[in-house]
Motif scaffolding. Structure first.
Motif, mmCIF file in Angstrom:
data_model
loop_
_atom_site.group_PDB
_atom_site.id
_atom_site.type_symbol
_atom_site.label_atom_id
_atom_site.label_comp_id
_atom_site.label_asym_id
_atom_site.label_seq_id
_atom_site.Cartn_x
_atom_site.Cartn_y
_atom_site.Cartn_z
ATOM 1 N N THR A 29 0.844 -1.206 0.000
ATOM 2 C CA THR A 29 0.000 0.000 0.000
ATOM 3 C C THR A 29 0.872 1.245 0.000
ATOM 4 O O THR A 29 0.589 2.229 -0.716
ATOM 5 C CB THR A 29 -0.919 0.004 1.233
ATOM 6 N N ILE A 30 1.934 1.223 0.803
ATOM 7 C CA ILE A 30 2.849 2.360 0.848
ATOM 8 C C ILE A 30 3.460 2.597 -0.532
ATOM 9 O O ILE A 30 3.550 3.737 -1.007
ATOM 10 C CB ILE A 30 3.953 2.125 1.886
ATOM 11 N N ASP A 31 3.855 1.535 -1.186
ATOM 12 C CA ASP A 31 4.454 1.681 -2.517
ATOM 13 C C ASP A 31 3.476 2.309 -3.498
ATOM 14 O O ASP A 31 3.842 3.150 -4.322
ATOM 15 C CB ASP A 31 4.912 0.321 -3.025
ATOM 16 N N GLN A 32 2.218 1.902 -3.434
ATOM 17 C CA GLN A 32 1.221 2.488 -4.322
ATOM 18 C C GLN A 32 1.023 3.972 -4.032
ATOM 19 O O GLN A 32 0.871 4.782 -4.950
ATOM 20 C CB GLN A 32 -0.113 1.750 -4.177
ATOM 21 N N LEU A 33 1.016 4.309 -2.744
ATOM 22 C CA LEU A 33 0.851 5.714 -2.367
ATOM 23 C C LEU A 33 2.000 6.569 -2.903
ATOM 24 O O LEU A 33 1.784 7.674 -3.412
ATOM 25 C CB LEU A 33 0.766 5.852 -0.843
ATOM 26 N N VAL A 34 3.218 6.072 -2.779
ATOM 27 C CA VAL A 34 4.376 6.827 -3.251
ATOM 28 C C VAL A 34 4.228 7.145 -4.726
ATOM 29 O O VAL A 34 4.555 8.250 -5.182
ATOM 30 C CB VAL A 34 5.677 6.041 -2.984
ATOM 31 N N ARG A 35 3.684 6.193 -5.502
ATOM 32 C CA ARG A 35 3.554 6.404 -6.947
ATOM 33 C C ARG A 35 2.378 7.317 -7.298
ATOM 34 O O ARG A 35 2.397 7.963 -8.341
ATOM 35 C CB ARG A 35 3.388 5.056 -7.650
ATOM 36 N N ARG A 36 1.338 7.352 -6.441
ATOM 37 C CA ARG A 36 0.124 8.070 -6.813
ATOM 38 C C ARG A 36 -0.011 9.460 -6.185
ATOM 39 O O ARG A 36 -0.885 10.229 -6.585
ATOM 40 C CB ARG A 36 -1.104 7.235 -6.396
ATOM 41 N N LEU A 37 0.807 9.775 -5.202
ATOM 42 C CA LEU A 37 0.731 11.101 -4.582
ATOM 43 C C LEU A 37 1.259 12.181 -5.527
ATOM 44 O O LEU A 37 2.240 11.979 -6.226
ATOM 45 C CB LEU A 37 1.541 11.126 -3.286
ATOM 46 N N ARG A 38 0.610 13.356 -5.525
ATOM 47 C CA ARG A 38 1.041 14.494 -6.337
ATOM 48 C C ARG A 38 1.436 15.641 -5.414
ATOM 49 O O ARG A 38 0.622 16.057 -4.554
ATOM 50 C CB ARG A 38 -0.084 14.948 -7.267
ATOM 51 N N PRO A 39 2.633 16.190 -5.531
ATOM 52 C CA PRO A 39 3.047 17.316 -4.675
ATOM 53 C C PRO A 39 2.352 18.601 -5.100
ATOM 54 O O PRO A 39 2.201 18.894 -6.292
ATOM 55 C CB PRO A 39 4.559 17.388 -4.909
ATOM 56 N N VAL A 40 1.896 19.380 -4.105
ATOM 57 C CA VAL A 40 1.305 20.710 -4.348
ATOM 58 C C VAL A 40 1.869 21.676 -3.319
ATOM 59 O O VAL A 40 2.153 21.299 -2.172
ATOM 60 C CB VAL A 40 -0.232 20.674 -4.259
ATOM 61 N N HIS A 41 2.053 22.916 -3.721
ATOM 62 C CA HIS A 41 2.664 23.931 -2.861
ATOM 63 C C HIS A 41 1.647 25.019 -2.542
ATOM 64 O O HIS A 41 0.916 25.488 -3.420
ATOM 65 C CB HIS A 41 3.880 24.540 -3.555
ATOM 66 N N PHE A 42 1.614 25.446 -1.272
ATOM 67 C CA PHE A 42 0.766 26.555 -0.849
ATOM 68 C C PHE A 42 1.616 27.532 -0.035
ATOM 69 O O PHE A 42 2.324 27.118 0.890
ATOM 70 C CB PHE A 42 -0.404 26.068 0.020
ATOM 71 N N GLU A 43 1.542 28.794 -0.384
ATOM 72 C CA GLU A 43 2.244 29.805 0.400
ATOM 73 C C GLU A 43 1.415 30.166 1.628
ATOM 74 O O GLU A 43 0.186 29.986 1.646
ATOM 75 C CB GLU A 43 2.505 31.058 -0.438
ATOM 76 N N ALA A 44 2.081 30.653 2.640
ATOM 77 C CA ALA A 44 1.396 31.063 3.864
ATOM 78 C C ALA A 44 0.297 32.064 3.518
ATOM 79 O O ALA A 44 0.504 33.016 2.772
ATOM 80 C CB ALA A 44 2.390 31.689 4.835
ATOM 81 N N GLY A 45 -0.887 31.826 4.054
ATOM 82 C CA GLY A 45 -2.038 32.673 3.786
ATOM 83 C C GLY A 45 -2.993 32.102 2.763
ATOM 84 O O GLY A 45 -4.170 32.495 2.716
ATOM 85 N N GLU A 46 -2.525 31.178 1.939
ATOM 86 C CA GLU A 46 -3.401 30.597 0.922
ATOM 87 C C GLU A 46 -4.359 29.575 1.536
ATOM 88 O O GLU A 46 -4.027 28.881 2.495
ATOM 89 C CB GLU A 46 -2.579 29.917 -0.173
ATOM 90 N N VAL A 47 -5.549 29.489 0.935
ATOM 91 C CA VAL A 47 -6.549 28.507 1.366
ATOM 92 C C VAL A 47 -6.343 27.206 0.605
ATOM 93 O O VAL A 47 -6.276 27.200 -0.626
ATOM 94 C CB VAL A 47 -7.971 29.045 1.133
ATOM 95 N N VAL A 48 -6.241 26.109 1.330
ATOM 96 C CA VAL A 48 -6.069 24.796 0.714
ATOM 97 C C VAL A 48 -7.422 24.251 0.266
ATOM 98 O O VAL A 48 -7.599 23.837 -0.879
ATOM 99 C CB VAL A 48 -5.382 23.823 1.688
ATOM 100 N N VAL A 49 -8.383 24.227 1.180
ATOM 101 C CA VAL A 49 -9.761 23.848 0.845
ATOM 102 C C VAL A 49 -10.704 24.772 1.606
ATOM 103 O O VAL A 49 -10.378 25.255 2.694
ATOM 104 C CB VAL A 49 -10.075 22.381 1.199
ATOM 105 N N ARG A 50 -11.868 25.003 1.033
ATOM 106 C CA ARG A 50 -12.872 25.833 1.679
ATOM 107 C C ARG A 50 -14.046 24.982 2.149
ATOM 108 O O ARG A 50 -14.393 23.980 1.521
ATOM 109 C CB ARG A 50 -13.389 26.908 0.722
ATOM 110 N N ALA A 51 -14.640 25.407 3.245
ATOM 111 C CA ALA A 51 -15.835 24.725 3.723
ATOM 112 C C ALA A 51 -16.895 24.770 2.627
ATOM 113 O O ALA A 51 -17.109 25.794 1.977
ATOM 114 C CB ALA A 51 -16.353 25.421 4.987
ATOM 115 N N GLY A 52 -17.552 23.629 2.402
ATOM 116 C CA GLY A 52 -18.572 23.542 1.377
ATOM 117 C C GLY A 52 -18.076 22.981 0.062
ATOM 118 O O GLY A 52 -18.888 22.607 -0.799
ATOM 119 N N ALA A 53 -16.744 22.915 -0.129
ATOM 120 C CA ALA A 53 -16.191 22.367 -1.371
ATOM 121 C C ALA A 53 -16.340 20.845 -1.386
ATOM 122 O O ALA A 53 -16.491 20.202 -0.345
ATOM 123 C CB ALA A 53 -14.730 22.759 -1.522
ATOM 124 N N ALA A 54 -16.265 20.267 -2.570
ATOM 125 C CA ALA A 54 -16.385 18.815 -2.701
ATOM 126 C C ALA A 54 -15.222 18.113 -2.014
ATOM 127 O O ALA A 54 -14.064 18.532 -2.123
ATOM 128 C CB ALA A 54 -16.421 18.438 -4.183
#
Length: 561
Positions: free
Chosen positions: A26-51
């Motif tokens: 399972t760990i091996d599959q996760l390593v292959r399927r994870l996508r890196p994303v960057h957020f600067e301080a102050g940015e919203v990652v997800v908002r309440a109400g989003a899917a």
């Protein structure tokens, strides 16, 4: 950026409790399927109400989880390296229940919802770990586990080129060490990856000080984005500086003329300011305690001659080893608090009260009652003798008083200007003393609206608060006895605080420790009862500090983070 550019996939996933017990496949599959994303301080990652269609794993950085409630947003959790978020929405199929915002530059890894669901179905160990994580999350969101929001990262920079911020930063680090390990990060320490250096420092230390010595715009911008509190140092040339950040703590490290200080405060509009001339250790300690919410605030109520008890309460508090970092007061509490903030010790305050209030009787210069019963000239000269030309913003200890504006029917908080005016306005009992007239205002005793102004101090959120209340609650006479009629001065004094009794009760609940000296046998205008009232305050504070609330107060102030 790939996972391996941050660190190897397995090293990252090993830090994530959500994956404890997952099968290596399972760990091996996760390593292959994870996508890196960057957020600067102050940015919203997800908002309440989003899917809720994806899972996020925190590689480095820090985020806060915020829920909307009837009285406004509430931070329920802070998430750091190794945290996972979004698993609840994925399992329920519902929209996001909270907003998640980066408070540091953060590297996250996202996983599509269908991949997450498939891994749950094929790996029982992974499913159990997710269930355990959800239990902790629900407990935290329900308020059983409070958010650990605290100033962990502080930046230090100079306002102008005449101040070297490095000595102050070194002194601040030493003062903060009382509350746990502290890291000092300079631009040279983070030359490779500032975000990685900060993330490592936060994981290993209770607090991090970012030194912004100027000269590198990228490092300055990075520091400004990451901090929980920003400290700005000002010297003699501070008035010439530009580009002042918002919501900063201002520390004046060199003596400057009073008018220059006033203009500086107007220009910067700091959330708070400190005087730390020559990096004096007591002042730096006060700055450090306020930055990390370990400073002791003291609020003193109005109550006429009963307010002498404040002197004894302060004496017991200091004898027990507590350092008073902030003082606020109303009426006689403003008078006593102003003396202590000016540097007078309890013995000095006792003698000043004996000389001014007992021997000189400043409230007996009666006049024809067109505006008030007394002229207040003697009281004005008393305040001049005690406080002279000092101003609130230059006092040894940060100080405020409250008065009531008869025109606007609202509380006025005095944090700047002559101490004589701040204290005098707070002591102007309606009918007894003439209102203090200022442009657009008629100021009277603060007890009319807020006799115990804990609410004014609590919004600073800089540490626990001790309140000393010398007005008895629910005062009543034996129903079978006819109460004696009070003098007109006593009536005016009592009437002043009647309207704020309900507010005072609410404010008592805001304080961490409430001390109520036994001074009910002291009449509000019985200024000769100095010794008796001061002794009652001394005994009441000593007893209060021995209670569970008193012990908890000490723990909050002394415990390392």
């Amino acid at each position: 950026m790939t996972i391996h550019e941050l660190e190897t996939g397995r090293e990252l996933l090993a830090r994530i409790p959500l994956l404890t017990g997952a099968d290596p496949a399972t760990i091996d599959q996760l390593v292959r399927r994870l996508r890196p994303v960057h957020f600067e301080a102050g940015e919203v990652v997800v908002r309440a109400g989003a899917a809720g269609d994806r899972l996020y794993l925190v590689g480095r950085g820090r985020l806060r989880v915020v829920v909307e409630e009837d009285d406004g947003p509430r931070v329920v959790r802070e998430l750091g390296s190794g945290a996972a978020l979004g698993e609840l929405a994925l399992l329920t199929g519902e929209a996001r229940s909270a907003t998640i915002q980066a408070i540091r530059d953060s590297e996250l890894f996202e996983l599509d919802g269908d991949v997450f669901t498939a891994l749950l179905e094929q790996d029982a160990g992974f499913a159990i770990a997710v269930a355990r994580s959800l239990a902790h999350q629900l407990q935290a969101s329900g308020g059983l586990t409070p958010a650990t929001a605290r100033p962990a990262v502080v930046s230090v920079r100079a306002l102008g080129r005449d101040v070297d911020p490095r000595p102050f930063a070194d002194s601040l680090v030493r003062a903060l060490a009382r509350f746990g390990p502290v890291a000092l990060l300079r631009i040279d320490d983070a030359s490779g990856s500032p975000s990685s250096a900060l993330d490592h420092a936060e994981r290993e230390h209770a607090h991090v000080v970012l030194l912004d010595a100027g000269g590198d715009d990228a490092w300055s911008a990075f520091c400004a984005r990451q901090v929980d509190r920003s400290v700005l140092l000002a010297g003699r040339e501070a008035e010439r500086a530009t580009a002042v950040p918002a919501a900063t703590d201002l520390v004046v490290v060199e003596p400057i003329p009073r008018d220059s200080l006033s203009r500086l405060l107007d220009a910067v509009a700091p959330r708070t300011h400190h005087l730390a001339y020559g990096l004096e250790s007591a002042a730096i300690g006060r700055v450090a305690r306020r930055l990390v919410r370990r400073s002791l605030g003291l609020v003193l109520s109005g109550g006429g001659a009963r307010g002498y008890a404040h002197i004894g309460a302060i004496e017991s508090l200091e004898e027990a080893g507590f350092e008073i970092d902030r003082i606020g007061g109303c009426s006689i509490g403003a008078f006593i608090g102003g003396m202590h903030a000016s540097g007078l010790n309890p013995d000095d305050m006792f003698e000043s009260c004996r000389t001014e209030l007992v021997r000189r009787s400043p409230f007996n210069d009666y006049t024809l009652p067109r505006v008030s019963l007394i002229r207040s000239r003697k009281a004005g000269r008393m305040l001049d003798r005690i406080f002279g030309e000092s101003v609130v913003e230059e006092l040894d200890i940060p100080f405020f008083t409250v008065s009531a504006d008869l025109l606007a029917s609202r509380t006025v908080v005095h944090r700047r200007g002559p101490v004589v005016e701040a204290v005098g306005a707070s002591m102007s009992i309606p009918g007894l003393v003439p209102p203090l007239s200022r442009p657009g205002r008629l100021l009277v005793d603060g007890g009319v609206l807020n006799n115990l102004p804990v609410d004014v101090m609590v919004v600073e959120d800089e540490g626990p608060i001790v309140a000393v209340d010398v007005i008895r609650r629910g005062e009543s006479a034996d129903a079978s006895m006819k109460p004696a009629l009070p003098t007109i001065m006593e009536t005016l004094s009592r009437a002043t605080v009647l309207g704020s009794a309900e507010r005072a009760e609410r404010n008592r609940r805001l304080a961490d420790l409430v001390v109520t000296p036994d001074v009910q046998d002291v009449a509000l205008r019985e200024f000769a009862a100095l010794g008796r009232a001061a002794s009652a305050g001394r005994d009441a504070m000593r007893r209060a500090l021995e209670t569970g609330a008193g012990l908890e107060l000490r723990n909050r102030l002394d415990a390392a983070v």
